[in-house]
Design an enzyme around this catalytic site. Sequence first.
Site, PDB file in Angstrom:
ATOM      1  N   GLY A  59      -0.574   8.304   0.645  1.00 30.43           N
ATOM      2  CA  GLY A  59      -0.765   8.441   2.066  1.00 30.43           C
ATOM      3  C   GLY A  59       0.445   8.086   2.900  1.00 30.43           C
ATOM      4  O   GLY A  59       1.585   8.388   2.547  1.00 30.43           O
ATOM      5  N   GLY A  98       0.818  -1.214   0.000  1.00 28.49           N
ATOM      6  CA  GLY A  98       0.000   0.000   0.000  1.00 28.49           C
ATOM      7  C   GLY A  98       0.844   1.253   0.000  1.00 28.49           C
ATOM      8  O   GLY A  98       0.556   2.216   0.713  1.00 28.49           O
ATOM      9  N   ALA A  99       1.873   1.263  -0.822  1.00 34.79           N
ATOM     10  CA  ALA A  99       2.866   2.339  -0.771  1.00 34.79           C
ATOM     11  C   ALA A  99       2.607   3.461  -1.771  1.00 34.79           C
ATOM     12  O   ALA A  99       3.410   4.383  -1.873  1.00 34.79           O
ATOM     13  CB  ALA A  99       4.252   1.757  -1.018  1.00 34.79           C
ATOM     14  N   TYR A 103     -14.722  -2.566   9.236  1.00 37.94           N
ATOM     15  CA  TYR A 103     -13.354  -2.037   9.256  1.00 37.94           C
ATOM     16  C   TYR A 103     -12.713  -2.289  10.622  1.00 37.94           C
ATOM     17  O   TYR A 103     -11.548  -2.686  10.710  1.00 37.94           O
ATOM     18  CB  TYR A 103     -13.388  -0.544   8.948  1.00 37.94           C
ATOM     19  CG  TYR A 103     -12.046   0.145   9.026  1.00 37.94           C
ATOM     20  CD1 TYR A 103     -11.072  -0.083   8.061  1.00 37.94           C
ATOM     21  CD2 TYR A 103     -11.766   1.045  10.053  1.00 37.94           C
ATOM     22  CE1 TYR A 103      -9.836   0.562   8.119  1.00 37.94           C
ATOM     23  CE2 TYR A 103     -10.538   1.689  10.116  1.00 37.94           C
ATOM     24  CZ  TYR A 103      -9.582   1.446   9.151  1.00 37.94           C
ATOM     25  OH  TYR A 103      -8.365   2.080   9.215  1.00 37.94           O
TER      26      TYR A 103
END
Length: 282
Positions: free
Chosen positions: A14, A10-11, A166
Amino acid sequence: MDGKVCLITGATGGIGQETAKALARLGATLVLSGRDAARTAATIAAVREAAPQARVESLLADLSSLASVRALAQAFRERHQRLDILVNNAGLIIDRREVTVDGYEATFATNHLSHFLLTHLLRDLLVASGPARIINVSSFGHAFANTDFLDDPQTANQPYRPLRVYGNAKLSNILFTKGLAKRLAGTQVTANALHPGAVRTGFGHNSQGIFRHLVKLGAPFMISSEKGARTSVYLAASPEVAGVSGEYFIKCRKAKPSSAARDEALAERLWQVSEELTGVKA
């Protein structure tokens, strides 16, 4: 961090991208995992702009797919013979129930199952590279979890409530960290979880309806991605946490998660369910 090889999921935006920039400045060799080729290429450029001497490369993977996770692990092994830092950063929150190609609820699959499987597939490299570190990015949102969520981890037999689903996934991140630290005892590999803070990113913008608007309304009160990445960078690089394992951190300090996140029996049950769903004996 010179000579250290770091894999970050997830790079492409953010806190994942800011974590990559910070570790690049410290001299780490970075392997960045992203789903979109264009965004991943843009991230590589951003990291090199922040750290001109950066050693950085990318691997494409869709973490909602277990087959793609397996391909990611294999591709990493083909390029590198060691892994010093694994940052399980990728996350997802959506306001409607979606099912992955494997038939699993997307939030649980992307936030937890993918990282459970990836860590298992790379665990021997981490152990051989020790001292090594595993960082799992969780959230204070774990406090919204159902303590009985493992009775229906796919949220198939109940109303879909985004924050609750979540929260279940983020609780899983902490419970996974606890189980992992227990199993890594006696090695030179540590595992810790963290809450990055309420970070102003594109997170949640793929949702629709009122949830998307709530995310936008809250943005002015959130911290920057750079600040949100600080605890991830601290856990990856600081000598202060060498040997510390199985803990939960907020603002670079140990913190106490919810009582459910400290439930050893629940952690063991999650481990068994995760093995069954990923088809591995971790």
